[in-house]
Design a protein around this motif. Structure first.
Motif, PDB file in Angstrom:
ATOM      1  N   PRO A 102       0.799  -1.230   0.000  1.00 39.84           N
ATOM      2  CA  PRO A 102       0.000   0.000   0.000  1.00 39.84           C
ATOM      3  C   PRO A 102       0.830   1.278   0.000  1.00 39.84           C
ATOM      4  O   PRO A 102       0.314   2.347  -0.330  1.00 39.84           O
ATOM      5  CB  PRO A 102      -0.819  -0.113   1.288  1.00 39.84           C
ATOM      6  N   MET A 103       2.120   1.184   0.352  1.00 40.38           N
ATOM      7  CA  MET A 103       2.999   2.347   0.293  1.00 40.38           C
ATOM      8  C   MET A 103       3.379   2.704  -1.138  1.00 40.38           C
ATOM      9  O   MET A 103       3.889   3.787  -1.407  1.00 40.38           O
ATOM     10  CB  MET A 103       4.265   2.104   1.112  1.00 40.38           C
ATOM     11  N   GLY A 104       3.161   1.792  -2.066  1.00 36.43           N
ATOM     12  CA  GLY A 104       3.469   2.068  -3.463  1.00 36.43           C
ATOM     13  C   GLY A 104       4.948   2.240  -3.725  1.00 36.43           C
ATOM     14  O   GLY A 104       5.348   3.101  -4.504  1.00 36.43           O
ATOM     15  N   LYS A 105       5.771   1.422  -3.061  1.00 40.88           N
ATOM     16  CA  LYS A 105       7.209   1.511  -3.270  1.00 40.88           C
ATOM     17  C   LYS A 105       7.803   0.111  -3.335  1.00 40.88           C
ATOM     18  O   LYS A 105       7.164  -0.880  -2.976  1.00 40.88           O
ATOM     19  CB  LYS A 105       7.878   2.330  -2.161  1.00 40.88           C
ATOM     20  N   VAL A 106       9.017   0.039  -3.814  1.00 39.97           N
ATOM     21  CA  VAL A 106       9.734  -1.224  -3.912  1.00 39.97           C
ATOM     22  C   VAL A 106      10.985  -1.148  -3.036  1.00 39.97           C
ATOM     23  O   VAL A 106      11.419  -0.039  -2.673  1.00 39.97           O
ATOM     24  CB  VAL A 106      10.121  -1.519  -5.385  1.00 39.97           C
ATOM     25  N   PRO A 107      11.532  -2.324  -2.688  1.00 42.55           N
ATOM     26  CA  PRO A 107      11.200  -3.674  -3.140  1.00 42.55           C
ATOM     27  C   PRO A 107      10.081  -4.313  -2.327  1.00 42.55           C
ATOM     28  O   PRO A 107       9.725  -3.861  -1.244  1.00 42.55           O
ATOM     29  CB  PRO A 107      12.518  -4.433  -2.912  1.00 42.55           C
ATOM     30  N   ALA A 108       9.555  -5.384  -2.905  1.00 43.99           N
ATOM     31  CA  ALA A 108       8.626  -6.264  -2.214  1.00 43.99           C
ATOM     32  C   ALA A 108       8.786  -7.646  -2.825  1.00 43.99           C
ATOM     33  O   ALA A 108       9.285  -7.789  -3.951  1.00 43.99           O
ATOM     34  CB  ALA A 108       7.185  -5.779  -2.367  1.00 43.99           C
ATOM     35  N   ILE A 109       8.392  -8.643  -2.082  1.00 39.00           N
ATOM     36  CA  ILE A 109       8.356  -9.995  -2.636  1.00 39.00           C
ATOM     37  C   ILE A 109       7.036 -10.637  -2.261  1.00 39.00           C
ATOM     38  O   ILE A 109       6.394 -10.272  -1.272  1.00 39.00           O
ATOM     39  CB  ILE A 109       9.512 -10.891  -2.145  1.00 39.00           C
ATOM     40  N   LYS A 110       6.647 -11.609  -3.069  1.00 39.07           N
ATOM     41  CA  LYS A 110       5.532 -12.494  -2.735  1.00 39.07           C
ATOM     42  C   LYS A 110       6.056 -13.914  -2.841  1.00 39.07           C
ATOM     43  O   LYS A 110       6.554 -14.323  -3.893  1.00 39.07           O
ATOM     44  CB  LYS A 110       4.343 -12.274  -3.671  1.00 39.07           C
ATOM     45  N   HIS A 111       5.970 -14.645  -1.741  1.00 35.37           N
ATOM     46  CA  HIS A 111       6.463 -16.016  -1.675  1.00 35.37           C
ATOM     47  C   HIS A 111       5.295 -16.896  -1.266  1.00 35.37           C
ATOM     48  O   HIS A 111       4.944 -16.958  -0.091  1.00 35.37           O
ATOM     49  CB  HIS A 111       7.611 -16.110  -0.662  1.00 35.37           C
TER      50      HIS A 111
END
Length: 210
Positions: A50-59
């Protein structure tokens, strides 16, 4: 945990830290490159972060944001990579991973914004002056190949990335302790692979604001 890893990043971001970490794991992953102000703020990605920033992952069903947290999570999710010390030996590991994520990031962020803290503000914020932060960090890496013991760990990915980038862009002094520590990390095969992929992605995406 054999679920696919989806990695959301932009080549001009702290995603480079997680990219290096993923290469150290040696596990397959899928990269989704997002543009600043466009796909990064799209509803589909805001459902991930929801912050609209990177990085992120989905595992699998697990969603993780914040580079330090992602590194710590991946080290635990894939213990066969040996990127986290044993639980009984994690004092330095947690201490320096989050020292850089906390005091270093905060103090240098304030300086970048042109804010020099008064003594009263230093007490309120708790992050310390940048010079003090660097003194403490220099002591931590002096004479040590790795920040958290005798083995390379996820903490070296995170701490090393900040030291390496800081010296490259002039925000961190090239102190002998930092130079020696970073030289022992930057030629790791996983780091070189991640940098090659990042440089290739830079050719596809404009620098933010251009």
């Amino acid at each position: 945990m054999e679920q696919d890893i989806i990695f959301y990043t932009n080549p001009y971001s702290r995603g480079g830290i997680v990219h290096w970490m993923l290469e150290e794991l040696g596990m397959p992953y899928q990269i989704e490159y997002l543009e600043y102000g466009k796909s990064m703020k799209a509803p589909e990605y805001l459902a991930i972060n929801p912050m609209g920033k990177v990085p992120a992952i989905k595992h699998g069903e697990v969603v993780m944001t914040e580079a330090a947290a992602i590194c710590a999570y991946l080290a635990d999710a894939f213990p066969e990579a040996h990127l986290a010390p044993a639980l009984s030996e994690r004092g330095d590991y947690y201490r320096w991973l989050f020292f850089v994520a906390g005091p270093l990031e905060a103090s240098f962020g304030l300086r970048t914004c042109g804010i020099e803290m008064t003594p009263e503000q230093q007490m309120q914020l708790g992050c310390g002056r940048p010079e003090q932060v660097l003194d403490v960090l220099a002591d931590a890496v002096r004479g040590r190949q790795y920040i958290a013991g005798e083995r390379f760990s996820a903490a070296d990915v995170y701490v090393g990335s900040h030291i390496g980038w800081g010296m490259q862009f002039g925000t961190i002094d090239k102190r002998p302790e930092f130079v020696t520590y970073w030289q022992g990390l930057e030629q790791r095969p996983a780091h070189r692979r991640s940098m090659e992929q990042i440089e290739a992605a830079m050719a596809r995406f404009p620098f933010p604001g251009t």
